[in-house]
Design a protein around this motif. Structure first.
Motif, short mmCIF file in Angstrom:
data_model
loop_
_atom_site.label_atom_id
_atom_site.label_comp_id
_atom_site.label_asym_id
_atom_site.label_seq_id
_atom_site.Cartn_x
_atom_site.Cartn_y
_atom_site.Cartn_z
N GLY A 186 -11.57 -14.19 -22.87
CA GLY A 186 -12.22 -13.32 -21.89
C GLY A 186 -11.26 -12.73 -20.88
O GLY A 186 -11.22 -11.51 -20.66
N PHE A 187 -10.45 -13.60 -20.27
CA PHE A 187 -9.48 -13.15 -19.28
C PHE A 187 -8.09 -12.96 -19.85
O PHE A 187 -7.31 -12.15 -19.35
CB PHE A 187 -9.40 -14.15 -18.11
CG PHE A 187 -10.50 -14.02 -17.11
CD1 PHE A 187 -10.44 -13.05 -16.11
CD2 PHE A 187 -11.60 -14.86 -17.15
CE1 PHE A 187 -11.46 -12.93 -15.17
CE2 PHE A 187 -12.62 -14.76 -16.22
CZ PHE A 187 -12.55 -13.78 -15.23
N GLY A 188 -7.74 -13.72 -20.88
CA GLY A 188 -6.36 -13.71 -21.34
C GLY A 188 -5.47 -14.54 -20.43
O GLY A 188 -4.26 -14.30 -20.33
N ILE A 189 -6.06 -15.52 -19.74
CA ILE A 189 -5.31 -16.45 -18.90
C ILE A 189 -5.24 -17.78 -19.66
O ILE A 189 -6.25 -18.44 -19.87
CB ILE A 189 -6.00 -16.65 -17.54
CG1 ILE A 189 -5.99 -15.33 -16.75
CG2 ILE A 189 -5.31 -17.74 -16.73
CD1 ILE A 189 -6.66 -15.43 -15.39
N PHE A 190 -4.05 -18.16 -20.07
CA PHE A 190 -3.88 -19.28 -20.98
C PHE A 190 -4.37 -20.60 -20.40
O PHE A 190 -4.07 -20.94 -19.24
CB PHE A 190 -2.41 -19.43 -21.38
CG PHE A 190 -2.14 -20.64 -22.23
CD1 PHE A 190 -2.51 -20.65 -23.56
CD2 PHE A 190 -1.53 -21.77 -21.71
CE1 PHE A 190 -2.29 -21.76 -24.36
CE2 PHE A 190 -1.30 -22.88 -22.49
CZ PHE A 190 -1.68 -22.88 -23.83
N ALA A 191 -5.11 -21.36 -21.21
CA ALA A 191 -5.52 -22.72 -20.86
C ALA A 191 -5.76 -23.48 -22.15
O ALA A 191 -6.40 -22.97 -23.07
CB ALA A 191 -6.79 -22.69 -20.01
N ASN A 192 -5.24 -24.72 -22.20
CA ASN A 192 -5.42 -25.51 -23.41
C ASN A 192 -5.06 -26.97 -23.13
O ASN A 192 -4.43 -27.27 -22.11
CB ASN A 192 -4.54 -24.99 -24.55
CG ASN A 192 -5.12 -25.33 -25.92
OD1 ASN A 192 -6.04 -26.12 -26.04
ND2 ASN A 192 -4.56 -24.71 -26.96
N THR A 193 -5.49 -27.85 -24.02
CA THR A 193 -5.06 -29.24 -23.93
C THR A 193 -3.65 -29.36 -24.46
O THR A 193 -3.27 -28.66 -25.41
CB THR A 193 -5.99 -30.15 -24.74
OG1 THR A 193 -6.04 -29.68 -26.10
CG2 THR A 193 -7.40 -30.13 -24.17
N ASP A 194 -2.85 -30.22 -23.86
CA ASP A 194 -1.47 -30.43 -24.30
C ASP A 194 -1.00 -31.79 -23.80
O ASP A 194 -0.71 -31.96 -22.61
CB ASP A 194 -0.57 -29.32 -23.76
CG ASP A 194 0.84 -29.37 -24.34
OD1 ASP A 194 1.21 -30.42 -24.91
OD2 ASP A 194 1.57 -28.37 -24.23
N GLU A 195 -0.95 -32.75 -24.70
CA GLU A 195 -0.60 -34.11 -24.31
C GLU A 195 0.87 -34.25 -23.92
O GLU A 195 1.27 -35.27 -23.36
CB GLU A 195 -0.91 -35.08 -25.46
CG GLU A 195 -2.41 -35.18 -25.76
CD GLU A 195 -2.70 -36.16 -26.88
OE1 GLU A 195 -1.73 -36.71 -27.45
OE2 GLU A 195 -3.89 -36.38 -27.18
N THR A 196 1.67 -33.22 -24.19
CA THR A 196 3.10 -33.30 -23.88
C THR A 196 3.43 -32.90 -22.45
O THR A 196 4.57 -33.06 -22.02
CB THR A 196 3.91 -32.41 -24.84
OG1 THR A 196 3.58 -31.02 -24.60
CG2 THR A 196 3.61 -32.74 -26.29
N VAL A 197 2.45 -32.38 -21.72
CA VAL A 197 2.71 -31.95 -20.34
C VAL A 197 2.00 -32.89 -19.38
O VAL A 197 1.00 -33.52 -19.74
CB VAL A 197 2.25 -30.49 -20.11
CG1 VAL A 197 2.97 -29.54 -21.05
CG2 VAL A 197 0.74 -30.35 -20.29
N PRO A 198 2.49 -32.99 -18.14
CA PRO A 198 1.85 -33.86 -17.15
C PRO A 198 0.38 -33.49 -16.94
O PRO A 198 0.05 -32.32 -16.74
CB PRO A 198 2.67 -33.62 -15.88
CG PRO A 198 4.01 -33.18 -16.38
CD PRO A 198 3.73 -32.37 -17.62
N GLY A 199 -0.49 -34.46 -17.02
CA GLY A 199 -1.91 -34.22 -16.83
C GLY A 199 -2.68 -33.95 -18.10
O GLY A 199 -3.90 -34.03 -18.13
N GLY A 200 -1.97 -33.59 -19.20
CA GLY A 200 -2.61 -33.39 -20.49
C GLY A 200 -3.22 -32.02 -20.72
O GLY A 200 -3.85 -31.78 -21.75
#
Length: 241
Positions: free
Chosen positions: A167-181
């Motif tokens: 919708g916005f093109g603002i990236f968001a996703n789960t990622d266990e390799t970064v702080p907070g997941g």
């Protein structure tokens, strides 16, 4: 080809070089080629005090429809913000990195503009499993937020990720390799009273599209580092208000 033809061609090349090459070099030196030719052929740049619309497939981009639950358990949609000028962010309450900076910046924005009843903020959690309305309410209280036009929203995870990424093109996703997941971009979207995404133009006449919210307002940066954009966001909100 006879010798006279070679002489004629050589004269043409020589004349072209004498007349035009110095002009080309001068334009490149003054950065005119980049500013005027590459990006702005056939169109006039908007005035400096105007904000751009974001064009997508030939149409001005509107905020996508959304409907989620806020920190008070109330259902909030994009229709509730029609007639208001507002900022949209994607965050999560347990974020150990950029979210605290983003929301500290938005508190600064709210302090500047919160008395205007036509100003609002929409903060959408990308960790809706953890970020229940109760958690969001406590989070808002910790930031001493009591503006009724600042809603912290949670809902179906798939709907939220579709809204952010498609919708916005603002990236968001789960990622266990970064702080907070969870990985996300830390950008703010600026929406006008009619629900259109708006933006200021960069030095070359292109919309910046979104505002960088993950750089703390007022900090000094070294040469080559990204500048904070909260002050220009406040300026542009005032223009729309």
């Amino acid at each position: 080809m006879n010798s006279k033809s070679y002489i004629g061609i050589s004269l043409v090349i020589l004349v072209f070089g004498i007349i035009f090459i110095p002009k080309i070099i001068d334009r490149i030196t003054n950065d005119e080629v980049v500013k005027n030719d590459r990006l702005n052929i056939g169109r006039e740049l908007p005035k400096s005090d105007e904000l751009s619309y974001i064009e997508l497939y030939g149409e001005n981009k509107k905020v996508p429809d959304f409907q989620f639950v806020n920190q008070n358990g109330d259902t909030i949609s994009n229709k509730d913000y029609l007639g208001k000028v507002y900022v949209v962010e994607f965050f999560f309450t347990t974020c150990p990195s950029i979210c605290p900076i983003m929301n500290k910046n938005l508190v600064e924005v709210e302090k500047e503009l919160g008395k205007n009843e036509d100003f609002g903020i929409v903060s959408i959690s990308i960790d809706p499993v953890h970020d229940t309305p109760e958690v969001l309410k406590e989070y808002a209280e910790n930031y001493e937020i009591d503006n009724p036009n600042w809603n912290f929203l949670t809902g179906d995870k798939e709907d939220i990720y579709t809204l952010a990424n498609k919708g916005f093109g603002i990236f968001a996703n789960t990622d266990e390799t970064v702080p907070g997941g969870f990985a996300h971009s830390g950008l703010f979207a600026l929406i006008d009273r009619e629900g259109y995404v708006r933006s200021r133009l960069d030095n070359y006449g292109n919309p910046i599209i979104y505002y960088k919210g993950s750089i703390e307002r007022g900090v000094s940066v070294l040469e080559g580092e990204e500048e904070p954009q909260i002050d220009i966001l406040i300026e542009d909100l005032r223009k729309l208000l």
